[in-house]
Write a protein that holds these residues in place. Structure first.
Motif, PDB file in Angstrom:
ATOM      1  N   GLY A  88       6.043   1.051  74.487  1.00  0.00           N
ATOM      2  CA  GLY A  88       6.258   1.495  73.109  1.00  0.00           C
ATOM      3  C   GLY A  88       6.161   0.398  72.072  1.00  0.00           C
ATOM      4  N   PHE A  90       4.370  -1.445  68.899  1.00  0.00           N
ATOM      5  CA  PHE A  90       3.579  -0.920  67.786  1.00  0.00           C
ATOM      6  C   PHE A  90       2.219  -1.595  67.816  1.00  0.00           C
ATOM      7  CE2 PHE A  90       8.042  -0.577  66.482  1.00  0.00           C
ATOM      8  CZ  PHE A  90       8.111   0.810  66.411  1.00  0.00           C
ATOM      9  N   ALA A  91       1.221  -0.844  68.312  1.00  0.00           N
ATOM     10  CA  ALA A  91      -0.067  -1.433  68.641  1.00  0.00           C
ATOM     11  C   ALA A  91      -0.785  -2.011  67.423  1.00  0.00           C
ATOM     12  CB  ALA A  91      -0.949  -0.381  69.312  1.00  0.00           C
ATOM     13  N   LYS A  92      -0.607  -1.379  66.269  1.00  0.00           N
ATOM     14  CA  LYS A  92      -1.356  -1.828  65.100  1.00  0.00           C
ATOM     15  C   LYS A  92      -0.594  -2.861  64.287  1.00  0.00           C
ATOM     16  CE  LYS A  92      -3.363   2.709  64.761  1.00  0.00           C
ATOM     17  NZ  LYS A  92      -3.273   3.918  63.954  1.00  0.00           N
ATOM     18  N   LEU A  93       0.556  -3.263  64.791  1.00  0.00           N
ATOM     19  CA  LEU A  93       1.319  -4.311  64.118  1.00  0.00           C
ATOM     20  C   LEU A  93       1.201  -5.593  64.931  1.00  0.00           C
ATOM     21  CD1 LEU A  93       2.410  -1.768  62.690  1.00  0.00           C
ATOM     22  CD2 LEU A  93       4.636  -2.849  62.637  1.00  0.00           C
TER      23      LEU A  93
ATOM     24  N   ARG B 220       4.838   1.865  58.646  1.00  0.00           N
ATOM     25  CA  ARG B 220       3.776   1.695  59.650  1.00  0.00           C
ATOM     26  C   ARG B 220       4.296   1.950  61.061  1.00  0.00           C
ATOM     27  NH1 ARG B 220       1.631  -3.833  59.190  1.00  0.00           N
ATOM     28  NH2 ARG B 220       3.488  -4.334  57.975  1.00  0.00           N
ATOM     29  N   ALA B 221       5.543   1.561  61.304  1.00  0.00           N
ATOM     30  CA  ALA B 221       6.116   1.797  62.628  1.00  0.00           C
ATOM     31  C   ALA B 221       6.283   3.301  62.878  1.00  0.00           C
ATOM     32  CB  ALA B 221       7.460   1.087  62.749  1.00  0.00           C
ATOM     33  N   GLU B 224       3.200   5.050  63.793  1.00  0.00           N
ATOM     34  CA  GLU B 224       2.680   4.823  65.141  1.00  0.00           C
ATOM     35  C   GLU B 224       3.487   5.482  66.240  1.00  0.00           C
ATOM     36  OE1 GLU B 224       1.286   1.387  67.252  1.00  0.00           O
ATOM     37  OE2 GLU B 224       0.911   0.503  65.289  1.00  0.00           O
ATOM     38  N   ASN B 225       4.793   5.408  66.138  1.00  0.00           N
ATOM     39  CA  ASN B 225       5.608   5.869  67.257  1.00  0.00           C
ATOM     40  C   ASN B 225       7.031   6.142  66.767  1.00  0.00           C
ATOM     41  OD1 ASN B 225       7.125   6.157  69.601  1.00  0.00           O
ATOM     42  ND2 ASN B 225       5.937   4.642  70.730  1.00  0.00           N
ATOM     43  N   ALA B 228       9.958   5.046  69.203  1.00  0.00           N
ATOM     44  CA  ALA B 228      10.144   3.601  69.222  1.00  0.00           C
ATOM     45  C   ALA B 228      10.733   3.136  67.895  1.00  0.00           C
ATOM     46  CB  ALA B 228       8.826   2.887  69.502  1.00  0.00           C
ATOM     47  N   GLU B 345     -10.911   3.403  61.549  1.00  0.00           N
ATOM     48  CA  GLU B 345     -10.553   2.324  62.447  1.00  0.00           C
ATOM     49  C   GLU B 345     -10.595   2.815  63.891  1.00  0.00           C
ATOM     50  OE1 GLU B 345      -6.354   1.386  61.803  1.00  0.00           O
ATOM     51  OE2 GLU B 345      -6.402   3.057  60.433  1.00  0.00           O
ATOM     52  N   LEU B 347      -9.056   1.152  66.874  1.00  0.00           N
ATOM     53  CA  LEU B 347      -8.345   0.112  67.598  1.00  0.00           C
ATOM     54  C   LEU B 347      -8.297   0.486  69.065  1.00  0.00           C
ATOM     55  CD1 LEU B 347      -6.576  -2.487  66.995  1.00  0.00           C
ATOM     56  CD2 LEU B 347      -4.666  -0.959  67.406  1.00  0.00           C
ATOM     57  N   GLU B 349      -6.644   0.955  72.004  1.00  0.00           N
ATOM     58  CA  GLU B 349      -5.264   0.956  72.445  1.00  0.00           C
ATOM     59  C   GLU B 349      -5.224   0.846  73.952  1.00  0.00           C
ATOM     60  OE1 GLU B 349      -2.733   3.997  70.101  1.00  0.00           O
ATOM     61  OE2 GLU B 349      -4.561   3.607  69.008  1.00  0.00           O
TER      62      GLU B 349
END
Ligand SMILES: Nc1ncnc2c1ncn2[C@@H]1O[C@H](COP(=O)(O)OP(=O)(O)OP(=O)(O)O)[C@@H](O)[C@H]1O
Ligand SMILES: [Mg+2]
Lengths: 237, 352
Positions: A88, A90-93, B220-221, B224-225, B228, B345, B347, B349
């Motif tokens: 978990g 944050f992949a883009k951070l 931003r967090a 994303e999730n 989390a 984008e 990315l 992952e």
């Protein structure tokens, strides 16, 4: 008084009765492991302990306080942190931003900087990648990040959900050594693992979870010698 | 090798067709000389008015994209946040100030009051919409909030029609936005320049907010999730509300800028700019903040330059009225060929 007491917790996904009265305790300074097969309810147990899931029945008592009354995001400031299943991050951070988020509830800016540097000392690989996006790192590096990020909240209890999952054996060793080290510095750890062999080696005590129920609990070295545990979770016939 | 199926064939013909139309139009324009004869300064005018229009799209698009980022939901009521700010600030602030002679005497102060009231109204409408219409549906299947958003959009349109009537409202004339201003020997519409500069400042501010502040990092967090983010101690609902507030503030600013340029508003004014901004957000890759900004600017420019550049040359009469056709053709093309957006984008992952 145990640091954490899970008391007869029942949890459901819709009609699926995932936890059927789970009770366990973790004493301050211990490493306790929770082992069990796929779908046993290990992740669900951790989710109820972190407040991500509300138990329908039962209590989670942390440091003498029933934490169920707080919203999930407030639990981390009570002192419970988790390294979630699948890491978990944050992949883009960036790595550093992930660590800063670990300290989200803290207001002591100066110490946060120091603690980030300590994270880099613990895992130099992270220090070399501080500006890299977390999603572009290897699984092992992401796991290191997930562990240090959880520590950034200065928890009193660290929950870990299968930190060894998907890692090469060398990296599993690195992570487990880190867990032992963190524990020696005073952290209390509740470790969920399918890798029961490794988990029982570093744990003080263990619980065996099967289809939502604790079926066995004992000292880790006793569990290691238990024939049913050996057969079901250690691959020893 | 991939099997060559006939959907691919149709798509390819489609592509070739579009490119053909554009080339044919440009040939007609520049080689055969069909349509008006434009000077360089005419083209510059098209470009700058396109840039100004595009800045408006960009400001609105940012709200779409940010809300999509945190909720994976197209907030179709977003155009109404824009309308609510523009209408309310005009009726309750701009027109009374004008009648009292304040617009003439204190134009900048009046303008400030108009901006503030517009932003406040847009934010209020957005927060109410999120609380009442969206939050209870947080765990519902995705189609449900989408339909609710369309319902909310109609609700606000007719709510404001009930409040302020259905006739066109005039926005007061501000001396500082009237006429042209010269730079490097070229003339520009002052209003266009004001719109472009204001938007740039707002977008720069947003960029700083999202990248540099703790709240921006939380947004931003959450995007994303959410689990989390909760584990980090982030209040997800509060962060979603903040995202709506930020998006609505920009819609409110855009509402006033729109009023300054077009000086006529009514309760359906949010519809077309809303859909255009949605197009811009999709062009830039929905969920991406820089994408929405660039998508908006790009759409504004292509709308302004497209008609004289390749529609006139086809002999299309009144081609400048076809800018909406260009915008929606772009939307369809992007959805067919690059649903992740032009600069979407990608990315990698890593799963391992
Ligand atoms: N989101 C969900 N919706 C419905 N059922 C779920 C959900 N998550 C888990 N379950 C069910 O709850 C039970 C317990 O799942 P849980 O994830 O806690 O198991 P686990 O012990 O962590 O398994 P694993 O080792 O595979 O991670 C399983 O039967 C699972 O199918
Ligand atoms: Mg699990």
């Amino acid at each position: 008084m145990p640091l954490l007491e899970v008391n007869d917790v029942h949890a459901y996904y819709g009609n699926i009765h995932a936890l059927k009265g789970v009770s366990l305790t973790v004493e301050k300074g211990e490493i306790v492991t929770l082992i069990g097969g796929n779908g046993a309810g290990k992740t669900t147990t951790l989710r109820t302990i972190t407040g991500l899931m509300k138990p329908r029945d039962g209590h989670v008592i942390f440091d003498n306080e029933d934490v169920s009354k707080y919203p999930a995001h407030a639990w981390v400031s009570r002192g419970i942190a988790m390294v979630p299943e699948g890491r978990g991050v944050f992949a883009k951070l960036s790595v550093e931003e992930n660590l800063e988020l670990g300290a989200f509830h803290r207001n002591d800016k100066e110490n946060i900087k120091d603690d980030i540097e300590k994270s880099y000392e613990m895992f130099p690989r992270l220090g070399e990648r501080r500006t890299q996006l977390a999603g572009t790192m290897s699984g092992g590096e992401q796991q290191m990040l997930a562990v240090t990020r959880a520590l950034m909240s200065k928890p009193r209890l660290l929950l870990m959900d299968e930190p060894s999952m998907g890692l090469a054996p060398v990296l599993v060793d690195v992570i487990f050594e880190a867990i032992e080290r963190i524990n020696q510095e005073g952290m209390t750890v509740l470790l969920v693992e399918q890798n029961a062999h490794m988990a029982l080696q570093i744990a003080n005590r263990g619980y065996v979870l099967q289809t939502g129920q604790i079926v066995l609990t004992d000292k880790a070295d006793v569990l290691q010698k238990d024939p049913t545990v050996q057969k079901a979770y250690l691959g020893i016939e | 090798m991939r099997r060559f199926n006939y959907i691919d064939l149709v798509l390819w013909l489609f592509r070739i067709g579009i490119i053909g139309v554009v080339l044919w139009g440009m040939t007609g324009k520049f080689i055969l000389g069909i349509g008006n004869d434009y000077t360089i300064s005419d083209w510059l005018d098209f470009f700058v008015s396109g840039l100004s229009q595009g800045s408006l799209y960009a400001l609105i698009a940012l709200g779409y994209t940010m809300v999509y980022g945190v909720l994976f939901m197209i907030n179709f009521a977003h155009g109404e946040f824009f309308m609510a700010g523009a209408m309310t600030s005009t009726v309750l602030v701009a027109l009374p100030l004008e009648n009292a002679g304040y617009v003439e005497r204190f134009p900048w102060l009046s303008l400030l009051a108009i901006f503030l009231s517009a932003v406040l109204t847009s934010v209020l409408v957005a927060v109410l919409t999120e609380r009442i219409a969206y939050r209870p549906l947080r765990n519902a299947p995705r189609l449900v909030p989408l339909i609710t958003a369309i319902g909310a959009s109609f609700f606000w349109q007719y709510y404001f029609r009930g409040l302020f009537g259905s006739s066109l409202l005039p926005f007061p004339e501000f001396p500082m936005f009237d006429g042209k201003i010269a730079f490097w020997g070229l003339d520009f519409q002052k209003a266009d320049i004001a719109v472009i500069l204001t938007s740039l400042v707002v977008m720069f501010g947003l960029q700083q907010f999202v990248q540099r502040t703790k709240t921006g990092r939380a947004i931003r967090a959450v995007a994303e999730n959410k689990d989390a983010a909760t584990l980090m101690g982030i209040d997800v609902n509060r962060t979603i509300t903040i995202t709506f507030i930020v998006g609505a503030s920009m819609a409110g600013v855009a509402g006033v800028l729109y009023s300054i340029v077009f000086r006529q508003l009514n309760f359906v004014m949010g519809f077309i700019p809303g859909i255009k901004a949605f197009t811009a957000a999709v062009l830039g890759g929905i969920g991406s903040i820089p994408g929405a900004a660039l998508g908006g600017l790009f759409l504004g420019i292509i709308e302004a330059i497209g008609p004289p550049l390749f529609l006139e040359g086809l002999g299309v009469a009144g081609s400048h009225q076809l800018k909406d056709v260009i915008a929606f053709t772009m939307l369809v093309l992007v959805l067919i060929f690059r649903p992740q957006g032009i600069i979407g984008e990608r990315l990698a992952e890593k799963k391992a």
